[in-house]
Write a protein that holds these residues in place. Structure first.
Motif, PDB file in Angstrom:
ATOM      1  N   PRO A  69       0.833  -1.217   0.000  1.00 33.68           N
ATOM      2  CA  PRO A  69       0.000   0.000   0.000  1.00 33.68           C
ATOM      3  C   PRO A  69       0.864   1.264   0.000  1.00 33.68           C
ATOM      4  N   ARG A  70       0.419   2.257  -0.732  1.00 35.04           N
ATOM      5  CA  ARG A  70       1.187   3.489  -0.858  1.00 35.04           C
ATOM      6  C   ARG A  70       1.235   4.243   0.462  1.00 35.04           C
ATOM      7  N   GLY A  71       2.365   4.896   0.697  1.00 32.30           N
ATOM      8  CA  GLY A  71       2.546   5.682   1.910  1.00 32.30           C
ATOM      9  C   GLY A  71       4.013   5.875   2.210  1.00 32.30           C
ATOM     10  N   LEU A  72       4.299   6.607   3.261  1.00 29.38           N
ATOM     11  CA  LEU A  72       5.688   6.870   3.637  1.00 29.38           C
ATOM     12  C   LEU A  72       6.393   5.600   4.095  1.00 29.38           C
ATOM     13  N   VAL A  73       5.654   4.688   4.721  1.00 29.40           N
ATOM     14  CA  VAL A  73       6.268   3.433   5.168  1.00 29.40           C
ATOM     15  C   VAL A  73       6.683   2.594   3.973  1.00 29.40           C
ATOM     16  N   ARG A  74       5.823   2.550   2.954  1.00 32.55           N
ATOM     17  CA  ARG A  74       6.202   1.816   1.743  1.00 32.55           C
ATOM     18  C   ARG A  74       7.414   2.456   1.072  1.00 32.55           C
ATOM     19  N   ASP A  75       7.460   3.787   1.033  1.00 35.22           N
ATOM     20  CA  ASP A  75       8.620   4.462   0.461  1.00 35.22           C
ATOM     21  C   ASP A  75       9.893   4.116   1.231  1.00 35.22           C
ATOM     22  N   HIS A  76       9.766   4.004   2.553  1.00 36.30           N
ATOM     23  CA  HIS A  76      10.927   3.626   3.362  1.00 36.30           C
ATOM     24  C   HIS A  76      11.369   2.196   3.044  1.00 36.30           C
ATOM     25  N   ILE A  77      10.400   1.291   2.924  1.00 35.78           N
ATOM     26  CA  ILE A  77      10.739  -0.094   2.583  1.00 35.78           C
ATOM     27  C   ILE A  77      11.371  -0.163   1.195  1.00 35.78           C
ATOM     28  N   ASP A  78      10.852   0.625   0.259  1.00 37.23           N
ATOM     29  CA  ASP A  78      11.415   0.671  -1.093  1.00 37.23           C
ATOM     30  C   ASP A  78      12.864   1.146  -1.051  1.00 37.23           C
ATOM     31  N   SER A  79      13.129   2.187  -0.269  1.00 35.48           N
ATOM     32  CA  SER A  79      14.510   2.683  -0.141  1.00 35.48           C
ATOM     33  C   SER A  79      15.400   1.641   0.516  1.00 35.48           C
ATOM     34  N   LEU A  80      14.854   0.909   1.466  1.00 37.55           N
ATOM     35  CA  LEU A  80      15.617  -0.133   2.151  1.00 37.55           C
ATOM     36  C   LEU A  80      15.983  -1.270   1.191  1.00 37.55           C
ATOM     37  N   VAL A  81      15.032  -1.660   0.360  1.00 33.29           N
ATOM     38  CA  VAL A  81      15.298  -2.712  -0.627  1.00 33.29           C
ATOM     39  C   VAL A  81      16.324  -2.245  -1.638  1.00 33.29           C
ATOM     40  N   THR A  82      16.204  -1.005  -2.091  1.00 30.43           N
ATOM     41  CA  THR A  82      17.157  -0.465  -3.057  1.00 30.43           C
ATOM     42  C   THR A  82      18.559  -0.389  -2.465  1.00 30.43           C
ATOM     43  N   LYS A  83      18.661   0.029  -1.212  1.00 31.87           N
ATOM     44  CA  LYS A  83      19.964   0.107  -0.558  1.00 31.87           C
ATOM     45  C   LYS A  83      20.580  -1.274  -0.391  1.00 31.87           C
ATOM     46  N   ALA A  84      19.747  -2.258  -0.007  1.00 29.04           N
ATOM     47  CA  ALA A  84      20.253  -3.627   0.162  1.00 29.04           C
ATOM     48  C   ALA A  84      20.752  -4.187  -1.161  1.00 29.04           C
TER      49      ALA A  84
END
Length: 266
Positions: free
Chosen positions: A109-124
């Motif tokens: 679901p869209r939101g700031l938490v999803r954006d954080h998870i997306d950034s976390l996946v990209t960083k990993a």
């Protein structure tokens, strides 16, 4: 706490409601409106507005109403973020929830938490799925969640200072007639007493309006900050429970594949 429940089946009955923060704001605002209606019914608000010749009390009331609108918008935004975070947790806690991370969390679901998870996946992925330190990303998430919540502290301090300004102006109005006061002139004495009474009314009403407005704003933004902190805590538990373990397992799988390739005969 229910926000740290681990497993595919979460106790939704013990979770805070998606609109709990907004509900608390509405209850508090409803009680405030009820108090204003009572004060208006007994004529106290009309007396304050007519007695304050500087209109500082009116400015305080107008600023308070604008701040209530801002607090409502921020509370609604935080309630939506909390609901999105709980839906993300439900999606990731499902048996095949780890597949949602394969598409850079766009399935969540869209939101700031999803954006954080997306950034976390990209960083990993950028560091070959080695153990991820999300401290800096969490700081960014906290700042984005807080948004313009600091406006409440600014307005609360401003209302207090406006009340203090009204106190000073009221004392100036009250003490101004004393310089040219003639004790033998009864008419002048009566007029001076009226001006002193008006000045005292300005000082007292503006101070009261500033103090009450400041306290009410503080209470509203305290509830907003508490709701924001709950969403942030849920995001931390969510990522540490369902996201980083999956990313670290991917890193272990890649590392194991690389070791096996080195040891195999050519």
């Amino acid at each position: 706490m229910s926000s740290i429940t681990i497993g595919p089946i979460a106790d939704t009955a013990s979770d805070p409601s998606e609109r709990s923060a907004l509900l608390f704001w509405m209850i508090f605002t409803g009680l405030s409106i009820f108090a204003v209606v009572l004060l208006w019914r007994f004529g106290l608000i009309r007396l304050m507005l007519t007695s304050d010749r500087t209109y500082i009390s009116s400015v305080i009331a107008l600023l308070y109403i604008v701040t209530c609108g801002h607090c409502f918008l921020r509370t609604r935004a935080i309630a939506r973020e909390g609901a999105a975070a709980r839906r993300c947790r439900a999606a990731l806690a499902a048996p095949d929830g780890s597949k949602a991370l394969d598409a850079s969390a766009t399935a969540l679901p869209r939101g700031l938490v999803r954006d954080h998870i997306d950034s976390l996946v990209t960083k990993a992925a950028a560091q070959d799925y080695r153990p991820v330190d999300q401290t800096l990303l969490l700081r960014t998430l906290a700042d984005r969640l807080r948004g313009s919540n600091g406006f409440g502290a600014f307005v609360s301090d401003t209302l207090m200072k406006l009340g203090l300004l009204g106190t000073i102006v009221g004392f100036i109005i009250m003490l101004a007639p004393i310089a040219g006061l003639d004790a033998a002139d009864k008419v002048a004495m009566r007029s001076s007493m009226g001006l002193m009474s008006d000045g005292m009314a300005v000082a007292m009403y503006t101070t009261l309006a500033g103090l009450v407005g400041s306290i009410l704003v503080r209470i509203q933004y305290y509830m907003l900050d508490a709701a924001t902190q709950r969403v942030f805590s849920d995001a931390v538990v969510l990522t540490e429970t369902y996201v980083t373990p999956v990313l670290e397992r991917k890193g272990s799988g890649i590392e194991g594949t690389g070791i096996k390739g080195v040891g195999s005969p050519s």
